[in-house]
Design a protein around this motif. Structure first.
Motif, PDB file in Angstrom:
ATOM      1  N   LEU A  48       0.862  -1.129   0.087  1.00  0.00           N
ATOM      2  CA  LEU A  48      -0.026   0.048   0.264  1.00  0.00           C
ATOM      3  C   LEU A  48       0.971   1.318   0.116  1.00  0.00           C
ATOM      4  O   LEU A  48       0.354   2.276  -0.226  1.00  0.00           O
ATOM      5  CB  LEU A  48      -0.862  -0.176   1.302  1.00  0.00           C
ATOM      6  CG  LEU A  48      -1.879  -1.011   1.421  1.00  0.00           C
ATOM      7  CD1 LEU A  48      -2.891  -1.072   2.391  1.00  0.00           C
ATOM      8  CD2 LEU A  48      -2.922  -0.677   0.199  1.00  0.00           C
ATOM      9  N   ASP A  49       2.128   1.029   0.431  1.00  0.00           N
ATOM     10  CA  ASP A  49       3.167   2.083   0.312  1.00  0.00           C
ATOM     11  C   ASP A  49       2.599   3.073   1.401  1.00  0.00           C
ATOM     12  O   ASP A  49       2.652   4.403   1.121  1.00  0.00           O
ATOM     13  CB  ASP A  49       3.054   2.913  -1.212  1.00  0.00           C
ATOM     14  CG  ASP A  49       4.311   3.302  -1.299  1.00  0.00           C
ATOM     15  OD1 ASP A  49       5.279   3.177  -0.395  1.00  0.00           O
ATOM     16  OD2 ASP A  49       4.707   4.089  -2.388  1.00  0.00           O
ATOM     17  N   ARG A  50       2.164   2.720   2.357  1.00  0.00           N
ATOM     18  CA  ARG A  50       1.680   3.718   3.590  1.00  0.00           C
ATOM     19  C   ARG A  50       1.861   3.006   5.014  1.00  0.00           C
ATOM     20  O   ARG A  50       2.357   1.944   4.978  1.00  0.00           O
ATOM     21  CB  ARG A  50       0.157   4.094   3.084  1.00  0.00           C
ATOM     22  CG  ARG A  50      -0.667   2.749   3.668  1.00  0.00           C
ATOM     23  CD  ARG A  50      -2.103   3.011   3.351  1.00  0.00           C
ATOM     24  NE  ARG A  50      -2.972   2.046   4.000  1.00  0.00           N
ATOM     25  CZ  ARG A  50      -4.289   2.036   3.679  1.00  0.00           C
ATOM     26  NH1 ARG A  50      -4.929   2.927   3.012  1.00  0.00           N
ATOM     27  NH2 ARG A  50      -4.872   1.112   4.197  1.00  0.00           N
ATOM     28  N   GLU A  51       1.624   3.778   5.886  1.00  0.00           N
ATOM     29  CA  GLU A  51       2.197   3.603   7.366  1.00  0.00           C
ATOM     30  C   GLU A  51       0.829   3.493   7.997  1.00  0.00           C
ATOM     31  O   GLU A  51       0.819   3.381   9.177  1.00  0.00           O
ATOM     32  CB  GLU A  51       3.234   4.714   7.829  1.00  0.00           C
ATOM     33  CG  GLU A  51       4.297   4.577   7.252  1.00  0.00           C
ATOM     34  CD  GLU A  51       5.351   3.626   7.512  1.00  0.00           C
ATOM     35  OE1 GLU A  51       5.345   3.003   8.453  1.00  0.00           O
ATOM     36  OE2 GLU A  51       5.984   2.947   6.718  1.00  0.00           O
ATOM     37  N   ASP A  52      -0.199   3.315   7.460  1.00  0.00           N
ATOM     38  CA  ASP A  52      -1.526   3.751   8.356  1.00  0.00           C
ATOM     39  C   ASP A  52      -2.112   2.381   9.038  1.00  0.00           C
ATOM     40  O   ASP A  52      -3.073   2.400   9.559  1.00  0.00           O
ATOM     41  CB  ASP A  52      -2.538   4.609   7.828  1.00  0.00           C
ATOM     42  CG  ASP A  52      -2.861   4.262   6.437  1.00  0.00           C
ATOM     43  OD1 ASP A  52      -2.439   3.279   5.866  1.00  0.00           O
ATOM     44  OD2 ASP A  52      -3.899   4.859   5.740  1.00  0.00           O
ATOM     45  N   LEU A  53      -1.499   1.215   8.425  1.00  0.00           N
ATOM     46  CA  LEU A  53      -2.083  -0.025   8.986  1.00  0.00           C
ATOM     47  C   LEU A  53      -0.886  -0.225   9.845  1.00  0.00           C
ATOM     48  O   LEU A  53      -0.005  -0.612   9.739  1.00  0.00           O
ATOM     49  CB  LEU A  53      -1.837  -1.154   7.983  1.00  0.00           C
ATOM     50  CG  LEU A  53      -3.305  -1.177   7.031  1.00  0.00           C
ATOM     51  CD1 LEU A  53      -3.041  -2.093   5.818  1.00  0.00           C
ATOM     52  CD2 LEU A  53      -4.635  -1.497   7.788  1.00  0.00           C
ATOM     53  N   LEU A  54      -0.954  -0.100  11.141  1.00  0.00           N
ATOM     54  CA  LEU A  54      -0.123  -0.300  12.011  1.00  0.00           C
ATOM     55  C   LEU A  54       0.529  -1.799  12.105  1.00  0.00           C
ATOM     56  O   LEU A  54      -0.334  -2.756  12.052  1.00  0.00           O
ATOM     57  CB  LEU A  54      -0.574  -0.207  13.704  1.00  0.00           C
ATOM     58  CG  LEU A  54      -1.070   1.417  13.745  1.00  0.00           C
ATOM     59  CD1 LEU A  54      -1.773   1.627  15.132  1.00  0.00           C
ATOM     60  CD2 LEU A  54      -0.173   2.453  13.684  1.00  0.00           C
ATOM     61  N   THR A  55       1.641  -1.938  12.473  1.00  0.00           N
ATOM     62  CA  THR A  55       2.119  -3.280  12.520  1.00  0.00           C
ATOM     63  C   THR A  55       2.723  -3.659  13.799  1.00  0.00           C
ATOM     64  O   THR A  55       3.545  -3.129  14.458  1.00  0.00           O
ATOM     65  CB  THR A  55       3.422  -3.342  11.594  1.00  0.00           C
ATOM     66  OG1 THR A  55       3.248  -2.760  10.380  1.00  0.00           O
ATOM     67  CG2 THR A  55       4.029  -4.665  11.331  1.00  0.00           C
ATOM     68  N   GLY A  56       1.734  -4.592  14.286  1.00  0.00           N
ATOM     69  CA  GLY A  56       2.133  -5.238  15.585  1.00  0.00           C
ATOM     70  C   GLY A  56       2.034  -4.355  16.855  1.00  0.00           C
ATOM     71  O   GLY A  56       2.648  -4.763  17.911  1.00  0.00           O
TER      72      GLY A  56
END
Ligand code: GDP
Ligand code: ZN
Length: 381
Positions: A232-240
């Motif tokens: 998605l080239d984005r940071e808005d799905l938080l990882t862990g």
């Protein structure tokens, strides 16, 4: 195509229907609906009662299931689901836009509803490629991967395996894991990847041709969010990480079940899809050992326990090297595993039923409202 409504969401770039999965087959099936003045749309998200749908204008529209579609559905599985193509009658600005018909599904991801019910629940429709993500360390388990492939095969989609976290093992170790997977079936598509080094991305992009819908499944912690973020080239799905405000693992505002990727292709992502192991029911579990079940017919004694019994066809298949001892081992554990599965299902069933009851109430209420509205205004469905 000029439409006389104001779309609530105009956040997509200009897209063609083909870019979101449309093809000749759909077009043919749609012909009678075009004559009605209805337009094709793909359902991208299920809201509480309605759906959000994509149109060929690149716009999003909130749509509701029409009465005819409700009535013609024999069971819940026949009702529209995320990923489906539908025919929408676009109404005026203040009216609800209605799903008048549903096109045939190419693939169907479903699971049995929890509990004794044999009813099917559709998680997603028209997913073309399902990538099972595992890692090269703790999660790796060939037997489980095999079951995933069986489930994916049933849905009609193409199954691909991705062994992530290649950066944590040597090249030789990764090659050994890939070889192990190939023993299930030499034709199986399996790739080593490292999401942190970006090699996983490269592999995934090969499957994401325009119009293709892809889903990532697999255990928690194997790197699915990391891969999704990169795609998605984005940071808005938080990882862990847990969002301090919402207490949830992701921002809720940006959540879409089906998203168009900047590089082409689409990603379908919802909890039902991610936790695909929840689909595993007893029948499927048994089915994944079909070949061994067949062998049992050749055992000398009908009550053979397949352990130390004389004339056991399974034991001799292991001895002759025909049957992998690890597979034999998991076959012996099958009953234990089924019991464990039932325990887990029972627990989930209780939680799910509570929610379903609430859901039905909301639906019933909405349905009554709609019937009333219908009588007053349209009377045609
Ligand atoms: P998900 O639960 O499947 O969505 O997994 P996440 O994407 O949240 O990743 C779980 C953890 O594994 C995070 O700490 C990631 O940074 C890490 N991770 C993801 N991909 C890789 C990888 O390729 N290599 C390594 N070493 N760690 C990874
Ligand atoms: Zn036997």
């Amino acid at each position: 195509m000029a439409l006389s409504y104001s779309a609530e969401f105009a956040n997509l770039p200009e897209v063609t229907l083909e870019e979101i999965g449309w093809n000749q087959e759909f077009e043919k099936e749609f012909e009678p609906y075009r004559k009605q003045g209805w337009i094709p749309a793909r359902l991208v998200e299920e809201t509480k009662i309605n759906f959000r749908a994509w149109l060929e204008t690149g716009e999003e529209l909130e749509v509701v299931t029409g009465g005819k579609v409700w009535h013609e559905a024999d069971c819940d599985a026949d009702l529209p689901a995320v990923g489906d193509w539908v025919a929408v009658e676009v109404q005026g600005e203040d009216d609800e836009h209605i799903i008048r018909a549903q096109l045939s599904r190419v693939t169907t991801f479903s699971r049995k509803k929890p509990g004794n019910s044999s009813e099917e629940q559709v998680i997603a429709a028209n997913v073309d490629v399902v990538v099972v993500v595992t890692d090269a360390v703790a999660d790796f388990n060939v037997r489980r991967l095999e079951r995933y492939l069986i489930l994916i095969g049933k849905s009609g989609a193409r199954g691909v395996l991705l062994v992530n976290k290649a950066d944590l093992v040597t090249e030789a170790e990764m090659a050994a894991l890939v070889a192990e997977v190939k023993e299930i079936d030499p034709q199986v598509e399996v790739h080593g990847a490292s999401a942190v080094e970006g090699t996983g991305l490269e592999v995934l992009k090969n499957y994401l041709t325009p119009g293709t819908t892809l889903a990532l499944v697999g255990s928690s912690g194997v790197g699915k969010s990391t891969l999704v973020n990169q795609l998605l080239d984005r940071e808005d799905l938080l990882t862990g990480e847990v969002n301090e405000v919402t207490g949830k693992g992701r921002h809720t505002t940006s959540w879409r079940e089906l998203v168009l990727l900047p590089s082409g292709g689409m990603l379908i992502d919802n909890p039902g899809i991610r936790e695909v192991q929840m689909w595993t029911d007893e029948a499927t579990l048994r089915e994944s050992f079909f070949d061994i079940e067949e062998l049992t017919l050749q055992c000398r004694f009908a009550d053979c326990k397949h352990e130390r019994d004389a004339g056991c066809a399974i034991v001799s298949a292991v001895e002759s090297g025909e049957l992998d001892p690890a597979r034999y081992e998991s076959f012996l554990n099958l009953e234990i595993e089924i019991a464990e599965l039932k325990r887990r299902q029972k627990k989930r069933q209780m939680a799910t039923e509570r929610w379903a009851k609430r859901d039905r109430k909301i639906k019933a209420r909405n349905w009554e409202d709609r019937v009333e509205l219908d009588k007053e205004e349209r009377g045609d469905w």
